[in-house]
Each structure stands twice: as structure tokens, then as C-alpha cells.
Design an enzyme around this catalytic site. Structure first.
Site, short mmCIF file in Angstrom:
data_model
loop_
_atom_site.label_atom_id
_atom_site.label_comp_id
_atom_site.label_asym_id
_atom_site.label_seq_id
_atom_site.Cartn_x
_atom_site.Cartn_y
_atom_site.Cartn_z
N SER A 153 37.41 40.30 35.47
CA SER A 153 36.15 39.22 35.21
C SER A 153 36.89 38.85 34.61
CB SER A 153 35.19 39.87 35.77
OG SER A 153 34.12 38.68 35.97
N ASP A 169 47.47 30.43 30.95
CA ASP A 169 47.93 28.94 32.05
C ASP A 169 47.80 27.75 31.05
OD1 ASP A 169 48.34 30.65 34.08
OD2 ASP A 169 46.47 29.12 35.10
N LYS A 181 39.63 41.14 39.19
CA LYS A 181 38.21 41.25 40.16
C LYS A 181 37.77 39.21 39.65
CE LYS A 181 33.72 41.86 39.45
NZ LYS A 181 33.32 40.12 39.98
#
Length: 537
Positions: free
Chosen positions: A299, A310, A324
């Protein structure tokens, strides 16, 4: 139908109405099937009431309405939707709010079951339990006169909690005493520190473990970074972090990225897309960063990891994360209950979906069976996954958690080492070893200590061979030292010992130079890209 049954049935209807109203909001915006859907819902509710009435009147034994509804009907309905939509009864709802707030009121200690007894593993430094003199190994036999036999840790924890400033009487047995010791402890606010360990693992190299994202996490991370001072590198350990509050995850990621960089976005059927960006940034502090993750990283912890990956800000090391990426909105209900309903999905800055596929998978397999990640042939088959690129053009795959840049498997214990853990050999030896001595922080596990450990294993009738000890020597020494330091200096010092010898932490340290190279290469590529765009204008 009894009053309790009517109340429980009311909650089922309330939950269904909430779920239905979210759908109706979408349908009222132009779906012509809205009327038919409302009719279907009414028919289903009527049928559920009939079934429940028959069960209550005719089942072989009396029906516990709360159990049938809270533990059966409502969770069953929600789990058909996805693995994370959930209903909280009054006790679990209160616990969730407590965890989110980052504090509770009690005495401050870690407990564990040992031989059908509840023992103190360690009092937290500075808490009422610590000040009162509770020690590791103390057996809690009664709280306010009520015995703890056959009670679980959560039951005893509930007995110790209470309003700030109130007294709680704790009766304990201690190995060195013949009679129970009695403690009157005044309850106080106990912080649940999400940054549960922070120290310089090497000169200028910080290590920080973040256990969850609650209401104080961003500030705790900021405080830890301030205490570190000028860093030459950082290990951000998110292993075992189940996530928590989105805004706190965004706030933590903000401290490592540049101002304006995207951290995460989410969107759903009735939830418009919302994007979160770094509002402050790292003020140019671009020290090498390694993020440690494992299968328990989930999460909000995956949001932080995905954003750092990224943007090529740091290197992700460890295992594939949990996956999740479903957003739960918590709706408070009557009677101190709550509903956590999935309303959207999380996407990393490159557009990767974090959520792992759960279609056709049982709840047990979803949470505990991760053979696909462990099977190299399955990992190699990425043709069905979405392909995205980092800022510098590295290929990433979405839809299955965050895949580390450098895979480091978790340490696996041997059968003998497992037997020592199951029999609490290290914990009990620490109590034995410190029974008539103290150690300082320069203490190391010498041959003499190992000889004492051998004698202790013999006295406890724990079988071993010299080959067993030789094969697991590093693990055994680290475990002995960890428990001795917990007993002598407190929980944090013991965890520090464990971290310093953790193979994954050591692997992360060895990857700091690669993390630096990654970030510098990304800067170079982005600068070249910007220069090319300027030249073409």
C-alpha cells in the site's frame, strides 16, 4: 426477531445501502439501468431478510446475531468484491483508529505468549512500565486482580489499556523471586512510533526502518533525517510495512523527490483521478538512497517505493512487494463500527498499477501463497503485464507490486535454528546470562559466551551438534546478542544489533554505490533530453 438480531440486520442493510448509493451515484449520471438496479437491490435485501429469519428460527443451536452478521454476512459480501474491502466491528474499528493515530493510553510494553503464559518481552523506554521497573521475562499473572491464565496477548493488552492518569495493578512473577511482585502503574499516552529504528549504520550512512504510515510518520521521518545531519547515503527500510495513511506516504516520498514530481495518482469508477505531487521536495539533498522491500511491503509503502523507482531517485532492493494498490475509503457507521470500501486504484508516476491480480484466487492464497513471485519461469513471463518507463527510460512492469531493481532473497533459517526460536532459547538464555551480571554496549559474543550457551542448551535438554552450531554461527551469535541487548538496554538497542547483521541490510549497504550511479545517470539522460527539446524549438 430479537432486539440484537434486528440491530445486526440493520447493519447489513446499512452497509448494502452505502455500497449501493456509491453505485447509484454513477448510475444517476446517465446510466439508464439505474431503476432496474435499485429493484434488484430491494429484492436481494428482502431475500436476505427471509433467509436470516429462517436461520434464526430453525437453526439447531441459538444464533449469535452479531457473530452471524459481523463475522459472516457482511465480510462475506465484501470479500466477493475484493480482498481489501472490510467491515470493522466496534473492537476492530477502535483498534484501527488507534493504529492510525500513532498513540494509545496504557503502560507501554511488548508482550508475547510463552508456555501458556503472557510475558514481558521489553518495556518501551520512558513509558510507565519502564519507570515502574517491569523487566523482560516478567510473567504477567494478573491485571487488577483478574488472572491471565488462558488469555491471549490482545486480551491482556486490552486490560492494560485505559484512560490517561488511571491506575492499573499488575501482578508478575520474576525468575529471581519466590513470591509475585505487585506494581501500581499510572497509565499514560504511549506513542506508536512508526520510525521504530534509526541510527548511523556506517559513518555518514543512515539506516531508518518505517513500520507503518500513521498520523505521525511524516514528522518522525523528518525528525530522523534532522538527527542524522549531513548524509552520504541512506537505507530506507520498508520491509514488513503494511501501509496506512495515504497522505503520510505522500509526505515521506516528498522528502526524497524534487518539488513538483508526481508521487502517485488514483482513480475509480465513482472517484475522479487525483494526482499527488511533491510540494516541498528534498532541497537538493541527493545522497544515494536504497529502499529495502519485501513481500510484506504494501500500500502506502509501495507508493513510496514506486515513486522513488519511477523517478530513478534510488535503488529498490529485496523482494517483489505485496501488490496492494486498492484505495479504501473508510465510512464510519453507527454503534462505533466502520466500513472500509475500495473506491479507487493506485498508480505510480509512470502509470503502473500497483495492485496484484486477485481474480479467481482464494483469500488464503492471495495473502499467503506467492509461488508465482518465487518461480523464476513465471517472473520471466511479463508479456501479459503493462510496460512502463522510468524517467530515464528503464523498463518497468505494472500490475504486480513493485519489482526490486536488485533481488535479494530473505534469510532462511535451518531446522536447528527454527527449533531454537520455537523453544525461546535466545530469550531464555539472555535472562539466564544476565541473572548475575551486566554488560556494556561493547559486549560481543566470545567463545566463552558460546560455551555458556552450550551448557544452557544442555540444561534445557535442547539437542544440538557442533555442526549445528558451526553452520548457524553468525545467526546464533546475532540472536544471542540481540536478546541480551533488549534485556539490558531496551528494545531499540536490540533491534539495532539485529539490523547491523541482517543480510539484506548488508546487501543494501553494498548497493549504495550503484544507487548513486543510477541517480547520476538519470540526471545526465534528463539533461540531454531537455537540451534536445530546447534545440528543436
Amino acid at each position: 426477531m430479537s432486539g440484537g438480531s434486528r440491530r445486526s440486520l440493520f447493519f447489513v442493510l446499512l452497509v448494502v445501502v452505502i455500497c449501493g448509493s456509491l453505485g447509484a451515484g454513477y448510475q444517476r449520471s446517465g446510466n439508464p439501468a439505474a431503476g432496474a438496479s435499485d429493484s434488484d437491490v430491494r429484492d436481494s435485501l428482502r431475500q436476505f431478510s427471509e433467509v436470516y429469519s429462517l436461520v434464526e428460527q430453525n437453526y439447531a443451536e441459538p444464533v449469535n446475531a452479531d457473530k452471524a452478521i459481523y463475522n459472516g454476512a457482511i465480510p462475506g459480501m465484501l470479500h466477493v468484491l475484493d480482498p481489501h474491502s472490510n467491515f470493522f466491528d466496534p473492537k476492530s474499528y477502535s483498534l484501527m483508529r488507534e493504529e492510525q493515530s500513532g498513540k494509545y493510553y496504557g503502560v507501554g510494553r511488548e508482550m508475547a505468549p510463552r508456555n501458556n503464559k503472557i510475558i514481558v518481552v521489553a518495556p518501551f523506554a520512558g513509558t510507565p512500565a519502564y519507570k515502574a521497573g517491569l523487566r523482560p521475562g516478567d510473567v504477567i499473572i494478573a491485571v487488577d486482580g483478574k488472572g491471565t491464565d488462558n488469555l491471549g496477548v490482545s486480551d491482556v493488552a486490552d486490560m492494560l489499556k485505559g484512560p490517561k492518569g488511571t491506575n492499573v495493578h499488575i501482578s508478575i512473577l520474576r525468575e529471581s523471586t519466590d513470591k509475585p511482585l505487585e506494581f501500581n502503574v499510572v497509565r499514560d499516552e504511549i506513542p506508536r512510533n512508526s520510525v521504530d529504528l534509526k541510527f548511523l549504520v556506517r559513518p555518514g550512512i543512515g539506516y531508518m526502518h518505517v513500520s507503518a504510515f500513521n498520523e505521525t510518520t511524516e514528522q518522525e521521518v523528518e525528525d530522523a533525517l534532522q538527527q542524522f545531519g549531513e548524509l552520504k547515503g541512506l537505507i530506507l527500510d520498508l520491509r514488513g510495512n503494511p501501509g496506512g495513511l495515504l497522505n503520510e506516504g505522500v509526505g515521506v516520498a516528498d522528502k526524497f523527490l524534487k518539488k513538483g514530481q508526481v508521487i502517485v495518482s488514483h482513480r475509480g469508477r465513482s472517484s475522479p483521478e487525483k494526482m499527488y505531487k511533491a510540494s516541498h521536495g528534498n532541497a537538493g539533498k541527493d545522497y544515494p538512497l536504497v529502499v529495502l522491500v519485501n513481500r510484506g511491503t504494501a500500500s502506502a509503502a509501495e507508493i513510496v517505493s514506486g515513486a522513488i523507482q519511477d523517478h530513478d531517485r534510488g535503488l529498490i532492493v529485496g523482494e517483489v512487494t505485496f501488490g496492494k494498490g486498492l484505495v479504501q475509503t473508510v465510512y464510519p457507521l453507527s454503534e462505533n463500527t466502520g466500513l472500509a470500501l475500495t473506491t479507487a486504484k493506485y498508480y505510480t508516476p509512470s502509470g503502473r498499477l500497483i495492485q496484484r491480480d486477485y481474480t479467481g484466487v482464494s483469500l488464503y492464497d492471495y495473502y499467503y501463497n506467492r509461488e508465482q513471485e518465487e518461480n523464476p519461469s513465471n517472473n520471466a513471463n511479463t508479456t501479459s503485464k503493462e510496460v512502463k518507463l522510468t524517467d530515464s527510460g528503464r523498463t518497468m512492469f505494472g500490475g504486480g507490486g513493485i519489482t526490486p531493481d536488485v533481488k535479494v532473497p530473505p534469510f532462511k533459517t535451518t531446522h536447528f535454528e527454527d527449533s531454537l526460536l520455537v523453544k525461546y532459547a535466545f530469550f531464555n538464555f539472555a535472562k539466564h546470562y544476565l541473572g548475575n551480571r551486566h554488560v556494556d554496549k561493547n559486549f560481543e559474543i566470545t567463545d566463552a559466551v558460546m560455551q555458556d550457551f552450550r551448557k544452557f542448551l544442555d540444561s534445557q535438554k535442547i539437542p544440538f551438534t557442533e555442526a549445528d552450531l558451526t553452520e548457524g554461527l553468525d545467526f546464533i551469535k546475532s540472536s544471542i546478542k540481540t536478546d541480551i541487548f533488549i534485556s539490558e538496554f531496551g528494545q531499540e538497542e536490540g533491534l539495532r544489533v539485529r539490523a547491523e547483521s541482517d543480510p539484506q541490510v548488508i546487501a543494501a549497504l553494498n548497493q549504495l554505490s550503484k544507487a548513486k550511479e543510477l541517480a547520476e545517470n538519470a540526471k545526465k539522460i534528463l539533461a540531454q533530453r531537455d537540451a534536445a527539446q530546447q534545440a528543436n524549438r
